[in-house]
Design a protein around this motif. Structure first.
Motif, PDB file in Angstrom:
ATOM      1  N   ASP A 290       0.847  -1.197   0.000  1.00  0.00           N
ATOM      2  CA  ASP A 290       0.000   0.000   0.000  1.00  0.00           C
ATOM      3  C   ASP A 290       0.883   1.247   0.000  1.00  0.00           C
ATOM      4  OD1 ASP A 290      -2.099   1.743   0.256  1.00  0.00           O
ATOM      5  OD2 ASP A 290      -2.372   1.409   2.409  1.00  0.00           O
ATOM      6  N   VAL A 291       1.399   1.564  -1.182  1.00  0.00           N
ATOM      7  CA  VAL A 291       2.293   2.730  -1.285  1.00  0.00           C
ATOM      8  C   VAL A 291       1.886   3.587  -2.474  1.00  0.00           C
ATOM      9  CG1 VAL A 291       4.305   1.609  -0.257  1.00  0.00           C
ATOM     10  CG2 VAL A 291       3.914   1.401  -2.705  1.00  0.00           C
ATOM     11  N   SER A 292       2.281   4.839  -2.427  1.00  0.00           N
ATOM     12  CA  SER A 292       2.067   5.677  -3.610  1.00  0.00           C
ATOM     13  C   SER A 292       3.392   6.293  -4.038  1.00  0.00           C
ATOM     14  CB  SER A 292       1.012   6.748  -3.338  1.00  0.00           C
ATOM     15  OG  SER A 292       1.399   7.562  -2.264  1.00  0.00           O
ATOM     16  N   PHE A 293       3.458   6.628  -5.308  1.00  0.00           N
ATOM     17  CA  PHE A 293       4.693   7.124  -5.912  1.00  0.00           C
ATOM     18  C   PHE A 293       4.509   8.502  -6.533  1.00  0.00           C
ATOM     19  CE2 PHE A 293       5.921   2.665  -5.968  1.00  0.00           C
ATOM     20  CZ  PHE A 293       7.290   2.726  -5.853  1.00  0.00           C
ATOM     21  N   ARG A 294       5.584   9.221  -6.655  1.00  0.00           N
ATOM     22  CA  ARG A 294       5.636  10.393  -7.512  1.00  0.00           C
ATOM     23  C   ARG A 294       7.032  10.473  -8.124  1.00  0.00           C
ATOM     24  NH1 ARG A 294       0.974  10.355  -6.947  1.00  0.00           N
ATOM     25  NH2 ARG A 294      -0.494  12.038  -6.593  1.00  0.00           N
ATOM     26  N   ILE A 295       7.113  11.168  -9.230  1.00  0.00           N
ATOM     27  CA  ILE A 295       8.418  11.469  -9.800  1.00  0.00           C
ATOM     28  C   ILE A 295       8.935  12.699  -9.060  1.00  0.00           C
ATOM     29  CG2 ILE A 295       9.674  11.993 -11.929  1.00  0.00           C
ATOM     30  CD1 ILE A 295       8.102   9.282 -11.923  1.00  0.00           C
ATOM     31  N   ALA A 296      10.179  12.627  -8.570  1.00  0.00           N
ATOM     32  CA  ALA A 296      10.750  13.726  -7.793  1.00  0.00           C
ATOM     33  C   ALA A 296      11.226  14.842  -8.728  1.00  0.00           C
ATOM     34  CB  ALA A 296      11.912  13.204  -6.968  1.00  0.00           C
ATOM     35  N   PRO A 297      11.201  16.102  -8.255  1.00  0.00           N
ATOM     36  CA  PRO A 297      10.755  16.550  -6.936  1.00  0.00           C
ATOM     37  C   PRO A 297       9.273  16.919  -6.931  1.00  0.00           C
ATOM     38  CG  PRO A 297      11.738  18.387  -8.117  1.00  0.00           C
ATOM     39  CD  PRO A 297      11.746  17.223  -9.064  1.00  0.00           C
ATOM     40  N   ILE A 298       8.681  16.945  -5.743  1.00  0.00           N
ATOM     41  CA  ILE A 298       7.297  17.396  -5.630  1.00  0.00           C
ATOM     42  C   ILE A 298       7.159  18.377  -4.466  1.00  0.00           C
ATOM     43  CG2 ILE A 298       6.224  15.351  -6.643  1.00  0.00           C
ATOM     44  CD1 ILE A 298       5.592  14.434  -3.743  1.00  0.00           C
ATOM     45  N   GLY A 299       6.219  19.280  -4.597  1.00  0.00           N
ATOM     46  CA  GLY A 299       5.930  20.227  -3.531  1.00  0.00           C
ATOM     47  C   GLY A 299       5.033  19.572  -2.489  1.00  0.00           C
TER      48      GLY A 299
ATOM     49  N   LYS B 218       1.981  20.280  -1.575  1.00  0.00           N
ATOM     50  CA  LYS B 218       0.589  20.042  -1.985  1.00  0.00           C
ATOM     51  C   LYS B 218       0.458  18.718  -2.710  1.00  0.00           C
ATOM     52  CE  LYS B 218      -2.370  24.014  -2.526  1.00  0.00           C
ATOM     53  NZ  LYS B 218      -2.609  25.190  -3.377  1.00  0.00           N
ATOM     54  N   GLU B 219       1.406  18.506  -3.624  1.00  0.00           N
ATOM     55  CA  GLU B 219       1.434  17.259  -4.378  1.00  0.00           C
ATOM     56  C   GLU B 219       1.655  16.079  -3.427  1.00  0.00           C
ATOM     57  OE1 GLU B 219       1.687  17.199  -8.118  1.00  0.00           O
ATOM     58  OE2 GLU B 219       1.163  15.106  -7.688  1.00  0.00           O
ATOM     59  N   ALA B 220       2.532  16.287  -2.434  1.00  0.00           N
ATOM     60  CA  ALA B 220       2.802  15.227  -1.449  1.00  0.00           C
ATOM     61  C   ALA B 220       1.529  14.891  -0.676  1.00  0.00           C
ATOM     62  CB  ALA B 220       3.913  15.657  -0.499  1.00  0.00           C
ATOM     63  N   GLN B 221       0.699  15.901  -0.463  1.00  0.00           N
ATOM     64  CA  GLN B 221      -0.580  15.682   0.228  1.00  0.00           C
ATOM     65  C   GLN B 221      -1.489  14.770  -0.606  1.00  0.00           C
ATOM     66  OE1 GLN B 221      -2.063  16.597   3.288  1.00  0.00           O
ATOM     67  NE2 GLN B 221      -3.563  15.172   2.428  1.00  0.00           N
TER      68      GLN B 221
ATOM     69  N   VAL C  97       8.180  14.289   2.903  1.00  0.00           N
ATOM     70  CA  VAL C  97       8.148  13.656   1.573  1.00  0.00           C
ATOM     71  C   VAL C  97       8.691  14.636   0.530  1.00  0.00           C
ATOM     72  CG1 VAL C  97       6.618  12.817  -0.260  1.00  0.00           C
ATOM     73  CG2 VAL C  97       6.273  12.047   2.098  1.00  0.00           C
ATOM     74  N   SER C  98       8.253  15.876   0.620  1.00  0.00           N
ATOM     75  CA  SER C  98       8.713  16.887  -0.335  1.00  0.00           C
ATOM     76  C   SER C  98      10.225  17.102  -0.207  1.00  0.00           C
ATOM     77  CB  SER C  98       7.950  18.198  -0.106  1.00  0.00           C
ATOM     78  OG  SER C  98       8.478  19.204  -0.933  1.00  0.00           O
ATOM     79  N   LYS C  99      10.719  17.180   1.027  1.00  0.00           N
ATOM     80  CA  LYS C  99      12.155  17.388   1.237  1.00  0.00           C
ATOM     81  C   LYS C  99      12.964  16.201   0.723  1.00  0.00           C
ATOM     82  CE  LYS C  99      12.084  20.712   4.989  1.00  0.00           C
ATOM     83  NZ  LYS C  99      12.062  20.925   6.447  1.00  0.00           N
ATOM     84  N   LEU C 100      12.474  15.003   0.992  1.00  0.00           N
ATOM     85  CA  LEU C 100      13.191  13.833   0.499  1.00  0.00           C
ATOM     86  C   LEU C 100      13.180  13.792  -1.034  1.00  0.00           C
ATOM     87  CD1 LEU C 100      14.128  10.828   2.073  1.00  0.00           C
ATOM     88  CD2 LEU C 100      12.803  10.235   0.071  1.00  0.00           C
TER      89      LEU C 100
END
Ligand code: ADP
Ligand code: MG
Length: 711
Positions: A626-635, A637-640, A670-673
């Protein structure tokens, strides 16, 4: 200077795209006299489809094909040639490209196969290198061709042009492209251009999306993708595109990925990463061909759906209920209409109709009822979008219903809200549907299709809004992070120890428990009193990555005696576990209080580069994935949005009397990482913060374990 080079590259790129998609003259290199040959078919198809530009067959042995004069070499053609269609066998292709380059042709569509798709990578490279000498761009090789509806030019071996409309369709599979070409006539999917992209030796998805997003004949770009050569660039171009992009990515199952890889020689990533990447660059996903068509239909004809209120107007309960189910499936809230709107609707139905949402004007609903109901609905501000459903009845005529709806839309849709229509019935409905499409209204055979189309329009509005949230970098100490990494590299290692990784984390503002490396018992005791009891002690060795497995972690140590005993035990365990392990010492750190375990991590995706991942710890990640992904970097709001995508999100929000957790601290971390892995992408391959302990709202979090693996 750099800027000038960029500009020239940009200009020649646009020139090349112009000559590919608006050619005034086309040479067919390898035109054949044999009606069964592809070289013959391509020329014949261009003639039959009604191309009005100049056509130059090239064949060293023929003088005339299809009644057109043949040139023995492309260089002998006296006039300018915009586009070259290369149909010769692979072994002659290099010479053909060389000749076309000399002739000054800017774009070549290389239909010939026998290149990287069968392992002939060298020949393909030679093809591209030869073209590059002349600044010529190559589409393909291994393609069906280019089908151009605005120019009525079928420069391909697909039998005919697709149904005319405003979607550009790009396919990585040639056979599928021909299939879609035929299907477009059945489903009335209007297509402007159809492009077979083949091996993507040169021109790739990003180049084409860039061109079509400024093409006047195109309103949406539809893609069948097996893999990218440069996924990151595609995302950047997609994000900038002013037109919706719909993508069907195949090969998302493990077996599918293997099949795709052997098919086009490009890597296929995990479906979760693709979903995230697409969403971030406002690309609308489709999961199969029907889905691709349904979504393309809506997005190529209608504006995005802003707001959330869809009103459904129907003449039958069945399709109405079905559309309600579908609305839920596609994330569209179907709320009751306000009273004044209901009162308006009541005027357009018999006593036994229903003015709720769906509005049921009953089987008696005729052209005038539809006209009036649609007109009133469009004029009411509550309505953000309209879905109109019709079931064929013996009393009514689908053509007339279509006419009624269309008239109302033309007269009353001043706010330009999106509309989708479904007629359920036989041939009369299909014909009426085709007429609707000609008039710019998306038509579907099922209510589910119409709702899917509307869902796509809503997704597009939401994703566009999200994509507009620019990432603003946090204030970080990148140099400190790079210095730590450099020191590790100097020792010839590619795994950072926990203290090293935590220093990198700290340089990026991630909260870590107080702690220090101790090289003997005395140091350990000193650190323990500095960081305050209770403490946790962990083995520090580049060779021991999973510390608990080696008996290398002791928690909840409350006294100096505990620390003494733990030091000896941990080092002894580690030596037993791996006699060759190089032991730096023991990491003594403050024991973080208990809270909710989460994971933040990152891997480098082969196609999109650094990603960031979030999930709840323990079984949620290990068993349920149960995980979600994004392509880095994200702000943040996107992390939310990203955090709220996991199924366990409710646990963070606080369920069953539990307090809400510090979600703000989570999204900040999450955003900082994500910034960390993006900034350090040349160095860092993988990052894991596992666990990250999250506290109640306002109380922050603590990254209690950190792992960084270098490239
Ligand atoms: P491993 O290399 O085995 O993943 P960890 O550093 O994650 O080692 O430690 C194992 C477990 O010990 C963690 O999952 C966590 O439950 C606990 N732990 C580690 N460090 C701390 C700390 N500073 N405060 C509280 N608990 C900790
Ligand atoms: Mg751990």
């Amino acid at each position: 200077m750099y800027l000038i080079v960029l500009c020239i590259r940009g200009l020649t790129h646009m020139d090349a795209m112009q000559s590919l998609f608006r050619p005034e003259s086309i040479a067919v290199i390898g035109a054949s006299r044999d009606p069964k040959g592809i070289g013959y078919q391509c020329l014949k198809n261009m003639i039959d489809s009604g191309y009005k530009g100049k056509m130059y067959p090239v064949n060293p042995k023929a003088d005339e094909i299809c009644g057109i004069k043949v040139y023995h070499n492309v260089t002998e053609i006296p006039e300018k040639v915009d586009l070259g269609l290369i149909v010769v066998p692979a072994k002659f292709a290099i010479q053909a490209v060389e000749d076309c380059g000399k002739k000054g042709i800017k774009s070549l569509a290389v239909i010939s196969s026998g290149f990287s798709e069968i392992g002939n990578d060298d020949l393909e490279k030679q093809l591209v290198d030869t073209a590059a000498k002349y600044g010529t761009r190559i589409l393909g090789p291994n393609i069906v061709g280019v089908l151009n509806n605005p120019l009525k030019c079928n420069a391909s071996f697909a039998p005919y042009l697709p149904y005319h409309g405003t979607a550009a369709l790009i396919s990585q599979s040639g056979a599928l492209l021909i299939g879609i070409d035929a299907r477009s006539w059945i489903d009335k999917i209007g297509i402007s251009h159809m492009v077979s992209i083949g091996n993507m030796a040169d021109v790739d998805f990003a180049d084409l999306v860039e061109f079509f997003s400024s093409d006047k004949d195109t309103q949406a770009v539809s893609l069948y993708i097996e893999g990218f050569k440069n996924g990151r660039r595609f995302l950047e171009v997609a994000k900038k595109s002013s037109k919706p992009i719909i993508a069907l990515k195949s090969g998302v199952s493990k077996r599918g990925a293997a099949a795709a890889a052997s098919h086009t020689g490009s890597l296929a990533g995990s479906s979760k990463v693709y979903d995230a990447a697409f969403r971030q660059s406002k690309v609308i996903s489709a999961h199969d061909l029907d889905d691709l068509f349904e979504r393309t239909m809506a997005l190529s004809l209608q504006p995005p759906m802003h707001g959330k209120n869809v009103l459904v107007i129907t003449n039958g309960g069945g399709v109405g209920v079905m559309s309600t189910d579908s609305a839920e499936k596609y994330g569209i809230p179907l709320e009751d209409a306000p009273e004044d709107l209901k009162a308006m609707m009541r005027k357009h139905m018999p006593e036994f109709g229903s003015p709720k949402n769906p509005v049921d004007i009953t089987g008696q609903g005729d052209r005038h009822h539809y006209y009036n109901a649609v007109k009133d609905a469009l004029s009411h501000n509550w309505v953000d979008a309209l879905v109109v459903l019709y079931c064929e009845t013996s009393l009514t005529n689908p053509d007339e219903i279509a006419q009624g709806i269309c008239d109302a839309v033309k007269e009353a849709n001043v706010r330009k809200i999106p509309i989708a229509i479904s007629f359920v019935g036989g041939e009369r409905c299909i014909n009426a549907g085709a007429w609707l499409v000609k008039n710019g209204l998306p038509y579907y055979k099922t209510p589910d299709g119409a709702m899917n189309g509307m869902g796509a329009l809503r997704e597009y509005a939401i994703y566009s809004e999200e994509a507009a949230n620019e990432f603003k970098p946090w204030k970080v100490d990148k140099k400190a992070a790079l210095d730590i990494i450099a020191a590790v590299r100097k020792e010839g290692r590619n795994a950072l120890t926990e203290p090293e990784a935590k220093l990198v984390f700290a340089a990026y503002g991630l909260p870590i428990p107080k702690g220090k490396l101790a090289r003997n018992v005395e140091e350990a005791l000193k650190v323990a009193s500095e960081v305050a009891y209770p403490v946790v002690m962990k083995i520090v060795s580049p060779e021991i990555i999973h510390k608990s497995d080696a008996g290398g972690v002791k928690v909840n140590l409350k006294t100096p005696e505990d620390v003494r005993a733990a030091y000896d035990l941990i080092t002894a365990n580690a030596r037993k576990y791996n006699a060759k392990a190089n032991i730096h010492g023991v990491y003594v750190q403050n024991m973080a209080p208990w809270g909710t375990e989460t994971i933040i991590g990152s891997t480098n995706d082969a196609q999109f580069g650094p990603t960031v991942m979030f999930g709840l710890g323990g079984v949620f990640v290990e068993v349920m994935k149960d995980v979600s992904f994004r392509i880095a970097p994200i702000g943040q709001k996107e992390a939310q949005t990203m955090a709220s995508e996991i199924k366990g999100y409710k646990i963070l929000e606080g369920t069953r009397g539990e307090k809400r957790k510090d979600i703000n601290a989570v999204t900040e971390a999450v955003s900082k990482l994500s910034q960390l892995v993006h900034d350090l992408q040349n160095e860092v391959a993988e990052v894991d913060a596992n666990p990250v302990i999250v506290y109640e709202d306002g109380k922050g979090l603590s990254v209690v374990d950190a792992r960084i693996i270098l490239k």
